[in-house]
Scaffold this motif. Sequence first.
Motif, PDB file in Angstrom:
ATOM      1  N   LEU A   1       0.820  -1.214   0.000  1.00  0.00           N
ATOM      2  CA  LEU A   1       0.000   0.000   0.000  1.00  0.00           C
ATOM      3  C   LEU A   1       0.852   1.262   0.000  1.00  0.00           C
ATOM      4  O   LEU A   1       0.349   2.360  -0.207  1.00  0.00           O
ATOM      5  CB  LEU A   1      -0.905   0.019   1.243  1.00  0.00           C
ATOM      6  CG  LEU A   1      -1.851  -1.186   1.435  1.00  0.00           C
ATOM      7  CD1 LEU A   1      -2.531  -1.110   2.801  1.00  0.00           C
ATOM      8  CD2 LEU A   1      -2.885  -1.215   0.331  1.00  0.00           C
ATOM      9  N   GLY A   2       2.151   1.128   0.230  1.00  0.00           N
ATOM     10  CA  GLY A   2       3.011   2.299   0.366  1.00  0.00           C
ATOM     11  C   GLY A   2       3.438   2.879  -0.970  1.00  0.00           C
ATOM     12  O   GLY A   2       3.478   4.097  -1.151  1.00  0.00           O
ATOM     13  N   ARG A   3       3.753   1.981  -1.917  1.00  0.00           N
ATOM     14  CA  ARG A   3       4.255   2.433  -3.206  1.00  0.00           C
ATOM     15  C   ARG A   3       3.539   1.681  -4.317  1.00  0.00           C
ATOM     16  O   ARG A   3       2.959   0.628  -4.084  1.00  0.00           O
ATOM     17  CB  ARG A   3       5.772   2.157  -3.324  1.00  0.00           C
ATOM     18  CG  ARG A   3       6.557   2.904  -2.303  1.00  0.00           C
ATOM     19  CD  ARG A   3       8.055   2.695  -2.398  1.00  0.00           C
ATOM     20  NE  ARG A   3       8.726   3.797  -1.716  1.00  0.00           N
ATOM     21  CZ  ARG A   3       9.080   4.940  -2.309  1.00  0.00           C
ATOM     22  NH1 ARG A   3       8.874   5.106  -3.612  1.00  0.00           N
ATOM     23  NH2 ARG A   3       9.654   5.908  -1.630  1.00  0.00           N
ATOM     24  N   CYS A   4       3.622   2.196  -5.538  1.00  0.00           N
ATOM     25  CA  CYS A   4       3.017   1.542  -6.693  1.00  0.00           C
ATOM     26  C   CYS A   4       3.682   0.181  -6.910  1.00  0.00           C
ATOM     27  O   CYS A   4       4.908   0.066  -6.859  1.00  0.00           O
ATOM     28  CB  CYS A   4       3.203   2.412  -7.925  1.00  0.00           C
ATOM     29  SG  CYS A   4       2.792   1.576  -9.467  1.00  0.00           S
ATOM     30  N   VAL A   5       2.874  -0.869  -7.121  1.00  0.00           N
ATOM     31  CA  VAL A   5       3.446  -2.207  -7.271  1.00  0.00           C
ATOM     32  C   VAL A   5       4.189  -2.379  -8.597  1.00  0.00           C
ATOM     33  O   VAL A   5       4.970  -3.310  -8.761  1.00  0.00           O
ATOM     34  CB  VAL A   5       2.372  -3.321  -7.159  1.00  0.00           C
ATOM     35  CG1 VAL A   5       1.851  -3.436  -5.738  1.00  0.00           C
ATOM     36  CG2 VAL A   5       1.230  -3.119  -8.141  1.00  0.00           C
TER      37      VAL A   5
ATOM     38  N   LEU B   1       2.845   6.993  -4.321  1.00  0.00           N
ATOM     39  CA  LEU B   1       1.484   7.084  -4.843  1.00  0.00           C
ATOM     40  C   LEU B   1       0.996   8.528  -4.715  1.00  0.00           C
ATOM     41  O   LEU B   1       1.093   9.106  -3.628  1.00  0.00           O
ATOM     42  CB  LEU B   1       0.567   6.143  -4.067  1.00  0.00           C
ATOM     43  CG  LEU B   1       0.876   4.659  -4.265  1.00  0.00           C
ATOM     44  CD1 LEU B   1       0.165   3.817  -3.206  1.00  0.00           C
ATOM     45  CD2 LEU B   1       0.471   4.200  -5.658  1.00  0.00           C
ATOM     46  N   PRO B   2       0.481   9.105  -5.801  1.00  0.00           N
ATOM     47  CA  PRO B   2      -0.008  10.487  -5.736  1.00  0.00           C
ATOM     48  C   PRO B   2      -1.282  10.577  -4.901  1.00  0.00           C
ATOM     49  O   PRO B   2      -2.046   9.613  -4.830  1.00  0.00           O
ATOM     50  CB  PRO B   2      -0.296  10.823  -7.204  1.00  0.00           C
ATOM     51  CG  PRO B   2      -0.576   9.502  -7.850  1.00  0.00           C
ATOM     52  CD  PRO B   2       0.274   8.490  -7.124  1.00  0.00           C
TER      53      PRO B   2
ATOM     54  N   CYS C   1      -0.292   3.059  -9.406  1.00  0.00           N
ATOM     55  CA  CYS C   1      -0.479   4.493  -9.570  1.00  0.00           C
ATOM     56  C   CYS C   1      -1.181   4.763 -10.901  1.00  0.00           C
ATOM     57  O   CYS C   1      -1.195   3.909 -11.781  1.00  0.00           O
ATOM     58  CB  CYS C   1       0.862   5.225  -9.490  1.00  0.00           C
ATOM     59  SG  CYS C   1       1.886   5.032 -10.960  1.00  0.00           S
ATOM     60  N   PRO C   2      -1.776   5.961 -11.074  1.00  0.00           N
ATOM     61  CA  PRO C   2      -2.541   6.237 -12.303  1.00  0.00           C
ATOM     62  C   PRO C   2      -1.693   6.098 -13.572  1.00  0.00           C
ATOM     63  O   PRO C   2      -2.202   5.671 -14.606  1.00  0.00           O
ATOM     64  CB  PRO C   2      -3.007   7.678 -12.111  1.00  0.00           C
ATOM     65  CG  PRO C   2      -3.008   7.890 -10.640  1.00  0.00           C
ATOM     66  CD  PRO C   2      -1.895   7.055 -10.102  1.00  0.00           C
ATOM     67  N   SER C   3      -0.381   6.403 -13.510  1.00  0.00           N
ATOM     68  CA  SER C   3       0.402   6.332 -14.748  1.00  0.00           C
ATOM     69  C   SER C   3       0.751   4.892 -15.120  1.00  0.00           C
ATOM     70  O   SER C   3       1.012   4.590 -16.281  1.00  0.00           O
ATOM     71  CB  SER C   3       1.659   7.200 -14.654  1.00  0.00           C
ATOM     72  OG  SER C   3       2.104   7.309 -13.334  1.00  0.00           O
ATOM     73  N   CYS C   4       0.770   3.970 -14.144  1.00  0.00           N
ATOM     74  CA  CYS C   4       1.043   2.560 -14.457  1.00  0.00           C
ATOM     75  C   CYS C   4      -0.225   1.802 -14.820  1.00  0.00           C
ATOM     76  O   CYS C   4      -0.166   0.675 -15.289  1.00  0.00           O
ATOM     77  CB  CYS C   4       1.703   1.864 -13.281  1.00  0.00           C
ATOM     78  SG  CYS C   4       3.375   2.426 -12.983  1.00  0.00           S
TER      79      CYS C   4
ATOM     80  N   THR D   1      -7.127   4.723   4.827  1.00  0.00           N
ATOM     81  CA  THR D   1      -7.704   3.867   5.867  1.00  0.00           C
ATOM     82  C   THR D   1      -7.021   2.503   5.882  1.00  0.00           C
ATOM     83  O   THR D   1      -6.668   1.973   6.937  1.00  0.00           O
ATOM     84  CB  THR D   1      -9.217   3.697   5.633  1.00  0.00           C
ATOM     85  OG1 THR D   1      -9.800   4.983   5.450  1.00  0.00           O
ATOM     86  CG2 THR D   1      -9.883   3.000   6.798  1.00  0.00           C
ATOM     87  N   LEU D   2      -6.823   1.931   4.696  1.00  0.00           N
ATOM     88  CA  LEU D   2      -6.154   0.626   4.606  1.00  0.00           C
ATOM     89  C   LEU D   2      -4.742   0.709   5.195  1.00  0.00           C
ATOM     90  O   LEU D   2      -4.312  -0.180   5.937  1.00  0.00           O
ATOM     91  CB  LEU D   2      -6.088   0.159   3.147  1.00  0.00           C
ATOM     92  CG  LEU D   2      -7.394  -0.370   2.546  1.00  0.00           C
ATOM     93  CD1 LEU D   2      -7.259  -0.578   1.045  1.00  0.00           C
ATOM     94  CD2 LEU D   2      -7.805  -1.686   3.225  1.00  0.00           C
ATOM     95  N   ARG D   3      -4.020   1.770   4.855  1.00  0.00           N
ATOM     96  CA  ARG D   3      -2.662   1.940   5.393  1.00  0.00           C
ATOM     97  C   ARG D   3      -2.694   2.032   6.910  1.00  0.00           C
ATOM     98  O   ARG D   3      -1.872   1.427   7.599  1.00  0.00           O
ATOM     99  CB  ARG D   3      -2.047   3.236   4.840  1.00  0.00           C
ATOM    100  CG  ARG D   3      -1.389   3.091   3.515  1.00  0.00           C
ATOM    101  CD  ARG D   3      -0.791   4.443   3.164  1.00  0.00           C
ATOM    102  NE  ARG D   3      -0.251   4.465   1.821  1.00  0.00           N
ATOM    103  CZ  ARG D   3      -0.053   5.587   1.142  1.00  0.00           C
ATOM    104  NH1 ARG D   3      -0.377   6.764   1.675  1.00  0.00           N
ATOM    105  NH2 ARG D   3       0.462   5.543  -0.064  1.00  0.00           N
ATOM    106  N   PHE D   4      -3.639   2.801   7.415  1.00  0.00           N
ATOM    107  CA  PHE D   4      -3.764   2.991   8.868  1.00  0.00           C
ATOM    108  C   PHE D   4      -4.004   1.652   9.548  1.00  0.00           C
ATOM    109  O   PHE D   4      -3.352   1.303  10.525  1.00  0.00           O
ATOM    110  CB  PHE D   4      -4.917   3.965   9.150  1.00  0.00           C
ATOM    111  CG  PHE D   4      -4.990   4.431  10.574  1.00  0.00           C
ATOM    112  CD1 PHE D   4      -4.177   5.462  11.025  1.00  0.00           C
ATOM    113  CD2 PHE D   4      -5.866   3.841  11.473  1.00  0.00           C
ATOM    114  CE1 PHE D   4      -4.237   5.903  12.339  1.00  0.00           C
ATOM    115  CE2 PHE D   4      -5.929   4.262  12.800  1.00  0.00           C
ATOM    116  CZ  PHE D   4      -5.110   5.306  13.225  1.00  0.00           C
ATOM    117  N   PHE D   5      -4.913   0.858   8.983  1.00  0.00           N
ATOM    118  CA  PHE D   5      -5.216  -0.474   9.532  1.00  0.00           C
ATOM    119  C   PHE D   5      -3.981  -1.369   9.498  1.00  0.00           C
ATOM    120  O   PHE D   5      -3.731  -2.156  10.409  1.00  0.00           O
ATOM    121  CB  PHE D   5      -6.323  -1.149   8.713  1.00  0.00           C
ATOM    122  CG  PHE D   5      -7.713  -0.807   9.167  1.00  0.00           C
ATOM    123  CD1 PHE D   5      -7.943   0.271   9.995  1.00  0.00           C
ATOM    124  CD2 PHE D   5      -8.791  -1.568   8.750  1.00  0.00           C
ATOM    125  CE1 PHE D   5      -9.226   0.591  10.406  1.00  0.00           C
ATOM    126  CE2 PHE D   5     -10.082  -1.256   9.164  1.00  0.00           C
ATOM    127  CZ  PHE D   5     -10.294  -0.187   9.985  1.00  0.00           C
TER     128      PHE D   5
END
Lengths: 202, 256
Positions: free
Chosen positions: B141-145, B151-152, B167-170, B187-191
Amino acid sequence: MNNPVTTAAPVGRLIQEFHKLPGIGPKSAQRLTYYLLRAPVEEARSLAQAILDMKERVVLCSICQNVTDSDPCLICRRGDRDGGQICVVEEPLDILALERTGEYKGRYHVLHGVISPLSGIGPEALKVKELLARLRDGLVREVIMATNPNLEGEATAMYLQRLIAPLGIKVTRLARGLPVGGDLEYADEMTLARALQGRQEV
Amino acid sequence: MLRGILLGEADRILTLYSPWRGKVRAVARGVRRPTSRLGGHVEPLIHGSYLLARGQELDVVTQGETIHSFPRLRDDLGSIGGGLYAAELIYHSTSEGVENYPLFRLLLDTLMRLDGEGSVELALRYFELHLLGHLGYRPQLGRCVACQGALPPTVNFFTASGGGVLCPSCHPPESSVRRLSLNALKTLRFFQEKDWAQASRLKVSPPLMAEIKGALREFILYHLERELKSTLFMDLVGGHGSAASGATVLRPAHGR
Ligand SMILES: [Zn+2]
Ligand SMILES: [Zn+2]
């Protein structure tokens, strides 16, 4: 299951048919088959006919969904049974158990199963629609939930209670407590807690 | 105890999830009789202590004692549905005899939470996300896979097969990958990062909860490669006392 090649084909077939029945293992299936092999032909014919009669003549009661050979069933036809009480059970056998007590004078409704979330069995697979239809005439005062006191039985009772409560009909649940002949020491905490809640003055 | 399957007249085959042996199957004899000493101790969603004896095919339960029966969970259809769903997820995502203590702990904690006052949905989302982590499918969830870039702060995309967020460009413009709002991502990151004490205080609006639920369910189904039967029941009974009035709930669910 391995039938030795020496077994005659009809014998092997009957063993397999018995083996499909609930609670019958390969050994019991063989024992039953060889018993019938030695029994007089009348006994075998009578068994076969009893099975066929049961399948052909038994229907579900259009009112309570119990198995019966006449529709409506005997209990639903009897004038001395209180139509204001309906006792909801999982299986037809539960009616036999309750009738043996001689304590209950109302009528029944058989669900033919319970809601079983882990098997994907929902209310649409049970006789729930038929139960709700019986409650619409306004004559029923009380619905007694007599589903089994386990997680699925409780969940089914709670679900039905949620459907029935808005109709203004009293919903009750069989009391849960200590079994006669049981031992306090071995009772689980749920049973004990409920037995305490349901205690009575002596 | 995850589930019990009827065997013969009065026996049940139990599936237990244990701290040190993972998933274990055993047979409990005579438990359907009212006078059984084991009966009430071997119900689904019971935390108990069991003594097993080696059997020919299956181990046999010789003694059992309830440690926690989660009585409040058992009094609420939504919580029962949630508990059975958690049990079914563990049942299908683990193999017999493979120890996974964190997973055992997660299941136990989740049942405790469902037995408490809080939101069933919140407890289940937390369970799903951490279950994936303990099984080795932790969503990234931290960076684009794809490009591993940051992630913007906008709408991104959630891919189960890719293992996390794109991310939108990938993200190929014509593809049908699920959109993930910025709030859902946060929310997902927080969890994923916080402990339950913090996560449980989060206020999640129903639409946002629905979005997260959809995303996590897709992720889980992709890895499990099967539908879960208990989700039908959860949909049927809804959350706490909501939904469900007569006619609408009686329709057959997808012809099952
Ligand atoms: Zn009848
Ligand atoms: Zn990217």
